[in-house]
Design a protein around this motif. Sequence first.
Motif, PDB file in Angstrom:
ATOM      1  N   ALA A 168     -20.203  72.683 104.577  1.00  0.00           N
ATOM      2  CA  ALA A 168     -21.527  72.795 103.957  1.00  0.00           C
ATOM      3  C   ALA A 168     -21.840  74.185 103.404  1.00  0.00           C
ATOM      4  O   ALA A 168     -22.518  74.295 102.375  1.00  0.00           O
ATOM      5  CB  ALA A 168     -22.599  72.374 104.958  1.00  0.00           C
ATOM      6  N   PRO A 169     -21.382  75.282 104.026  1.00  0.00           N
ATOM      7  CA  PRO A 169     -21.741  76.608 103.497  1.00  0.00           C
ATOM      8  C   PRO A 169     -21.249  76.905 102.083  1.00  0.00           C
ATOM      9  O   PRO A 169     -21.746  77.832 101.440  1.00  0.00           O
ATOM     10  CB  PRO A 169     -21.096  77.570 104.503  1.00  0.00           C
ATOM     11  N   PHE A 170     -20.303  76.141 101.578  1.00  0.00           N
ATOM     12  CA  PHE A 170     -19.721  76.456 100.269  1.00  0.00           C
ATOM     13  C   PHE A 170     -20.490  75.833  99.109  1.00  0.00           C
ATOM     14  O   PHE A 170     -20.228  76.157  97.951  1.00  0.00           O
ATOM     15  CB  PHE A 170     -18.262  76.004 100.235  1.00  0.00           C
ATOM     16  N   GLY A 171     -21.408  74.930  99.390  1.00  0.00           N
ATOM     17  CA  GLY A 171     -22.179  74.319  98.314  1.00  0.00           C
ATOM     18  C   GLY A 171     -22.680  72.945  98.712  1.00  0.00           C
ATOM     19  O   GLY A 171     -22.371  72.427  99.794  1.00  0.00           O
ATOM     20  N   ASP A 172     -23.456  72.350  97.824  1.00  0.00           N
ATOM     21  CA  ASP A 172     -24.044  71.038  98.092  1.00  0.00           C
ATOM     22  C   ASP A 172     -22.951  69.968  98.161  1.00  0.00           C
ATOM     23  O   ASP A 172     -22.150  69.828  97.229  1.00  0.00           O
ATOM     24  CB  ASP A 172     -25.050  70.667  97.007  1.00  0.00           C
ATOM     25  N   ILE A 173     -22.924  69.221  99.248  1.00  0.00           N
ATOM     26  CA  ILE A 173     -21.965  68.137  99.433  1.00  0.00           C
ATOM     27  C   ILE A 173     -22.598  66.824  98.982  1.00  0.00           C
ATOM     28  O   ILE A 173     -23.650  66.428  99.488  1.00  0.00           O
ATOM     29  CB  ILE A 173     -21.521  68.043 100.906  1.00  0.00           C
ATOM     30  N   GLU A 174     -21.978  66.155  98.034  1.00  0.00           N
ATOM     31  CA  GLU A 174     -22.473  64.857  97.579  1.00  0.00           C
ATOM     32  C   GLU A 174     -22.109  63.755  98.557  1.00  0.00           C
ATOM     33  O   GLU A 174     -22.896  62.836  98.802  1.00  0.00           O
ATOM     34  CB  GLU A 174     -21.913  64.535  96.197  1.00  0.00           C
ATOM     35  N   SER A 175     -20.899  63.826  99.109  1.00  0.00           N
ATOM     36  CA  SER A 175     -20.465  62.815 100.070  1.00  0.00           C
ATOM     37  C   SER A 175     -19.339  63.368 100.925  1.00  0.00           C
ATOM     38  O   SER A 175     -18.598  64.242 100.486  1.00  0.00           O
ATOM     39  CB  SER A 175     -19.997  61.537  99.353  1.00  0.00           C
ATOM     40  N   LEU A 176     -19.238  62.859 102.145  1.00  0.00           N
ATOM     41  CA  LEU A 176     -18.138  63.206 103.034  1.00  0.00           C
ATOM     42  C   LEU A 176     -17.606  61.908 103.644  1.00  0.00           C
ATOM     43  O   LEU A 176     -18.335  61.189 104.315  1.00  0.00           O
ATOM     44  CB  LEU A 176     -18.609  64.158 104.134  1.00  0.00           C
ATOM     45  N   THR A 177     -16.345  61.631 103.351  1.00  0.00           N
ATOM     46  CA  THR A 177     -15.702  60.422 103.865  1.00  0.00           C
ATOM     47  C   THR A 177     -14.808  60.803 105.030  1.00  0.00           C
ATOM     48  O   THR A 177     -13.795  61.478 104.856  1.00  0.00           O
ATOM     49  CB  THR A 177     -14.874  59.733 102.761  1.00  0.00           C
ATOM     50  N   PHE A 178     -15.195  60.382 106.217  1.00  0.00           N
ATOM     51  CA  PHE A 178     -14.490  60.714 107.455  1.00  0.00           C
ATOM     52  C   PHE A 178     -13.676  59.490 107.855  1.00  0.00           C
ATOM     53  O   PHE A 178     -14.233  58.463 108.239  1.00  0.00           O
ATOM     54  CB  PHE A 178     -15.526  61.061 108.535  1.00  0.00           C
ATOM     55  N   LEU A 179     -12.354  59.552 107.734  1.00  0.00           N
ATOM     56  CA  LEU A 179     -11.514  58.382 107.951  1.00  0.00           C
ATOM     57  C   LEU A 179     -11.320  58.109 109.437  1.00  0.00           C
ATOM     58  O   LEU A 179     -11.081  59.019 110.232  1.00  0.00           O
ATOM     59  CB  LEU A 179     -10.155  58.567 107.277  1.00  0.00           C
ATOM     60  N   ARG A 180     -11.436  56.828 109.792  1.00  0.00           N
ATOM     61  CA  ARG A 180     -11.297  56.399 111.184  1.00  0.00           C
ATOM     62  C   ARG A 180     -10.320  55.225 111.275  1.00  0.00           C
ATOM     63  O   ARG A 180     -10.073  54.524 110.289  1.00  0.00           O
ATOM     64  CB  ARG A 180     -12.654  55.972 111.758  1.00  0.00           C
ATOM     65  N   THR A 181      -9.791  55.016 112.459  1.00  0.00           N
ATOM     66  CA  THR A 181      -8.927  53.873 112.714  1.00  0.00           C
ATOM     67  C   THR A 181      -9.789  52.618 112.857  1.00  0.00           C
ATOM     68  O   THR A 181     -11.021  52.701 112.899  1.00  0.00           O
ATOM     69  CB  THR A 181      -8.110  54.079 113.992  1.00  0.00           C
ATOM     70  N   ALA A 182      -9.115  51.455 112.958  1.00  0.00           N
ATOM     71  CA  ALA A 182      -9.857  50.203 113.155  1.00  0.00           C
ATOM     72  C   ALA A 182     -10.677  50.238 114.440  1.00  0.00           C
ATOM     73  O   ALA A 182     -11.714  49.579 114.552  1.00  0.00           O
ATOM     74  CB  ALA A 182      -8.884  49.022 113.178  1.00  0.00           C
ATOM     75  N   GLY A 183     -10.231  51.032 115.397  1.00  0.00           N
ATOM     76  CA  GLY A 183     -10.948  51.152 116.667  1.00  0.00           C
ATOM     77  C   GLY A 183     -12.046  52.196 116.655  1.00  0.00           C
ATOM     78  O   GLY A 183     -12.664  52.461 117.693  1.00  0.00           O
ATOM     79  N   GLY A 184     -12.264  52.829 115.488  1.00  0.00           N
ATOM     80  CA  GLY A 184     -13.330  53.802 115.378  1.00  0.00           C
ATOM     81  C   GLY A 184     -12.935  55.220 115.731  1.00  0.00           C
ATOM     82  O   GLY A 184     -13.783  56.121 115.747  1.00  0.00           O
ATOM     83  N   GLN A 185     -11.643  55.451 116.021  1.00  0.00           N
ATOM     84  CA  GLN A 185     -11.182  56.791 116.364  1.00  0.00           C
ATOM     85  C   GLN A 185     -10.910  57.613 115.101  1.00  0.00           C
ATOM     86  O   GLN A 185     -10.538  57.082 114.061  1.00  0.00           O
ATOM     87  CB  GLN A 185      -9.904  56.714 117.211  1.00  0.00           C
ATOM     88  N   SER A 186     -11.104  58.916 115.218  1.00  0.00           N
ATOM     89  CA  SER A 186     -10.856  59.803 114.082  1.00  0.00           C
ATOM     90  C   SER A 186      -9.375  59.812 113.727  1.00  0.00           C
ATOM     91  O   SER A 186      -8.509  59.814 114.601  1.00  0.00           O
ATOM     92  CB  SER A 186     -11.308  61.224 114.413  1.00  0.00           C
ATOM     93  N   ARG A 187      -9.082  59.841 112.430  1.00  0.00           N
ATOM     94  CA  ARG A 187      -7.706  59.966 111.963  1.00  0.00           C
ATOM     95  C   ARG A 187      -7.380  61.412 111.595  1.00  0.00           C
ATOM     96  O   ARG A 187      -6.284  61.702 111.127  1.00  0.00           O
ATOM     97  CB  ARG A 187      -7.489  59.065 110.749  1.00  0.00           C
TER      98      ARG A 187
END
Length: 356
Positions: free
Chosen positions: A122-141
Amino acid sequence: KMQGPIPVELMSFCHLFISCHSTYTDGLIKQHLSQFGDLSVNVLSAKDYKGAAGLVSVTFQSPHAAALAIELMQGTSLEEGGEPIKIEFAGVPSDGETPPHSRVFATFLKTLTEEEITARFAPFGDIESLTFLRTAGGQSRGIAYIKYARTSSAFAALLEVPVQEEQRNTGLQPLRVKLASPSGQNNRPQATQAPMPAVTNVPLSFPQLTPHLPPDQLMATLLAAYNVQQQRPQVTNNGPAQSLRETVWKNPTLGNARIDNNHPPASRLWFSISKQLGIKYLQELFGRYGFLESIHLIQGKTCGYAKYNCSEPAAHALMALNGMEVSEGVVAKVALAQPQITGVTTPALTKRQRVQ
């Protein structure tokens, strides 16, 4: 002011072309653009460079400064009542984003949360969207895509995050960032998808990878890149079958020249990917790190070879891509290729020659 060395993938973004009135001087242009950072200006002459009337080459020391110049000077006039200027990156194909090249790909420890990743970028500028990829079980990839509202914000993140990680020196897996591949369905090619539009352009040789080029040759190369961009034909959809049938790509700028896969040493990589990707996608992927001479996919396999014009870009590609997820669910293994045998890079001996 951005710190740290400029990544190879961003070097090409230091160069700009400005289309303006032919009476504009290098002094006038430098006066208006020097507010963004150190730069050099070269007003191209139609006498010396064909098709260069009203064209100015500008090179910043930082891609962040170049991006700011585009954002703040596009369409402005440098003289009262003068014509508005058109300013763009020199020879860099569009990635389909709005604004272009404003999307960042990040890999990190799977223990980091979406909130923590957002706070880092966020400090580098306005973020339009952030896509955080997860596994089918909801765990972070451990993977995220960050889309900024401005290209300069994305470049600021790409330049500053590595410096921050070096200062942290936690001994754990660092947060790594790079410019994201074009978004949309063509960013993640499957067996049912068409080739990515962004990679159908003629690959360009960026002179900053060969810094000892004479100034005239450097300008000629940049101008050739610009002309390719201006004359680029519209992308046509040739269908998925054709894109996945292709197994060999050779840089068209080499013409009929023979590629010696053993020279220069350490300029050829072997790669293996966990899922089939089109050769045009691989061309765009490996082409980010320097002048790519050829891509050769082994037919029926998901592995092949990428050949560069020297060892430096090969080393950068090896460090950047080995073990990385290069598309959704597709992990790459990259290593230096073994020298090719006689008969591949050099003509094989005939039976008579072998007997002699």
